[in-house]
Design a protein around this motif. Structure first.
Motif, mmCIF file in Angstrom:
data_model
loop_
_atom_site.group_PDB
_atom_site.id
_atom_site.type_symbol
_atom_site.label_atom_id
_atom_site.label_comp_id
_atom_site.label_asym_id
_atom_site.label_seq_id
_atom_site.Cartn_x
_atom_site.Cartn_y
_atom_site.Cartn_z
ATOM 1 N N LEU A 168 34.951 13.475 8.306
ATOM 2 C CA LEU A 168 36.283 13.987 8.016
ATOM 3 C C LEU A 168 36.311 14.805 6.728
ATOM 4 O O LEU A 168 37.112 15.739 6.595
ATOM 5 N N SER A 169 35.449 14.471 5.790
ATOM 6 C CA SER A 169 35.453 15.138 4.478
ATOM 7 C C SER A 169 35.166 16.630 4.588
ATOM 8 O O SER A 169 35.537 17.407 3.713
ATOM 9 N N ARG A 170 34.507 17.033 5.678
ATOM 10 C CA ARG A 170 34.143 18.445 5.861
ATOM 11 C C ARG A 170 34.960 19.120 6.952
ATOM 12 O O ARG A 170 34.708 20.272 7.304
ATOM 13 N N ALA A 171 35.935 18.407 7.508
ATOM 14 C CA ALA A 171 36.642 18.900 8.695
ATOM 15 C C ALA A 171 37.940 19.618 8.349
ATOM 16 O O ALA A 171 38.665 19.234 7.438
ATOM 17 N N ASN A 172 38.214 20.663 9.120
ATOM 18 C CA ASN A 172 39.514 21.338 9.075
ATOM 19 C C ASN A 172 40.453 20.797 10.144
ATOM 20 O O ASN A 172 41.669 20.867 10.006
#
Length: 328
Positions: free
Chosen positions: A44-48
C-alpha cells in the motif's frame, strides 16, 4: 512521468489484472487467503489505487502508511470496512460495486429462507448420518413459504429483488425502510409498515440493511419478543445488524422457530458459537454474492472505478463526493 500503481492484495479475475495493466503498473498478490498486515502495508505504501474486498479494514492508522493513495475501490456493495471520514479528510476517493450482485444475493437470500422453512440442511444430515430408517407422517415437518408473510427490513436493490421472488410465491410483502418506496408498492403490492408491525405479523423476517450506527443491532431482545413464535429470521446483510446473543437466547427459549444466516458478528464464526450447534439454524460462510459470474463482474466494476479515479474522471460508484467538490 511514472505510471500509476494499482495494488490488488488478493486473487481476482485475470481479465481484471490485464485491464489494469493498460493504465499502470499492478502489484498483484495471486492468493486467496488474507494478506498479512506487514505485507499489505508494504504494498500500500507505493500504491496510488487499492482494490480490496470488504474484509480489508481501511482506517486512519492504515492510511498514514499510504501517502500516494488516491482511491480505495471496494469489491463489495457494503463499505463498513472503510472509514469514509478518514478517507475524505485525506482526499482519497472511495468506491463500491452496487447493482451487480443484486440478483445473486437475492437468490441466496430466498434459498436460505426456503432451506430454513423446509429444514433442508437438517434433513440432508439426517439422511447422510444414517438416521433415516423409516418414513412417518411427522418426519421433518417444516413451514409453508407459498402464501406466507415476509417482512423485509431494508428495501434497497436487494430488498426489492427479494420482494419480486416473494411475489412469485404469492407472499404478503411487508417492508420497513428509512423512506417509503411507492413504486415498489405499486409494482409488487408491498406494504410499508412500522418495524413493530412487521415483526409482529411476519412469518419470515429478512434483514437487508447496510451496517450503520442507526442499523447496528436493529434486531435485539425487544424485537425478538415481538416476533411470532414460529417465525424465522434471515440475515444476509451484516452480522452486527443483529444482537447475536439475543438471537441465541431467542432460539434457545423458543421465542422464534429458527434462523438462516450468511453473516455473523465475528467472521469467520467461532466454532464454539452456539448457533452452530442448533439444528434449526442454517449457517453459511458469507457467500451472498458468491457466483463466478457475479464476483468477476464486481472485480471489473471495482477496476473501472479505480481507473476512472486515476485518470481524473468521477468514478461511477463514488461514496465520498465531497473529495471531488473540494478539489474544484
Amino acid at each position: 512521468m511514472s505510471k500509476p500503481r494499482f495494488f490488488v492484495p488478493n486473487r481476482i479475475n485475470g481479465e481484471v489484472i490485464q485491464y489494469l495493466q493498460q493504465y499502470g503498473n499492478v502489484g498483484y498478490r495471486d492468493k486467496e487467503e488474507k494478506i498479512s498486515e506487514e505485507e499489505f502495508l508494504e504494498g500500500l505504501s507505493r500504491a496510488n489505487a487499492l482494490l480490496c474486498y470488504s474484509r480489508q479494514k481501511i482506517n486512519g492508522r492504515i492510511l498514514e502508511q499510504a501517502p500516494l493513495l488516491k482511491v480505495v475501490s471496494n469489491i463489495a456493495v457494503g463499505y463498513d470496512n472503510l472509514d469514509l471520514g478518514e478517507l475524505t479528510k485525506r482526499g482519497v476517493l472511495a468506491t463500491n460495486t452496487p447493482g451487480i450482485l443484486t440478483e445473486t444475493t437475492a437468490d441466496l437470500t430466498f434459498s436460505i429462507l426456503m432451506a430454513a422453512a423446509r429444514r433442508v440442511a437438517e434433513a440432508d444430515q439426517y439422511v447422510k448420518s444414517g438416521q433415516w430408517q423409516e418414513w412417518f407422517p411427522s418426519l421433518m415437518l417444516g413451514k409453508d413459504v407459498f402464501g406466507a408473510t415476509i417482512g423485509i427490513i431494508g428495501m434497497g436493490r436487494i430488498g426489492e429483488a427479494v420482494a419480486r421472488r416473494a411475489k412469485g410465491f404469492n407472499m404478503e410483502i411487508l417492508y420497513y425502510n428509512r423512506s417509503r418506496k411507492k413504486d415498489i408498492e405499486q409494482k409488487l403490492g408491498a406494504r410499508y409498515v412500522s418495524l413493530k408491525h412487521l415483526l409482529q405479523k411476519s412469518d419470515y423476517v429478512v434483514v437487508l440493511v447496510p451496517l450503520t450506527e442507526e442499523t447496528k443491532e436493529i434486531i435485539g431482545a425487544k424485537e425478538f419478543a415481538l416476533m411470532k413464535k414460529d417465525a424465522i429470521l434471515v440475515n444476509v446483510s451484516r452480522g452486527a445488524t443483529i444482537d447475536e446473543t439475543a438471537l441465541i437466547h431467542a432460539l434457545q427459549e423458543n421465542r422464534i422457530a429458527g434462523a438462516a444466516l450468511d453473516v455473523y458478528e465475528k467472521e469467520p464464526v467461532d466454532p464454539e458459537n452456539q448457533l452452530l450447534k442448533m439444528t434449526n439454524v442454517v449457517t453459511l460462510p458469507h457467500i451472498g454474492s458468491a457466483t463466478k459470474e457475479t464476483r468477476g463482474k464486481m472485480a471489473m466494476k471495482a477496476a473501472r472505478n479505480a481507473v476512472a479515479a486515476i485518470i481524473g474522471e468521477p468514478p461511477e460508484n463514488l461514496l465520498n463526493k465531497e473529495v471531488l467538490q473540494k478539489a474544484k
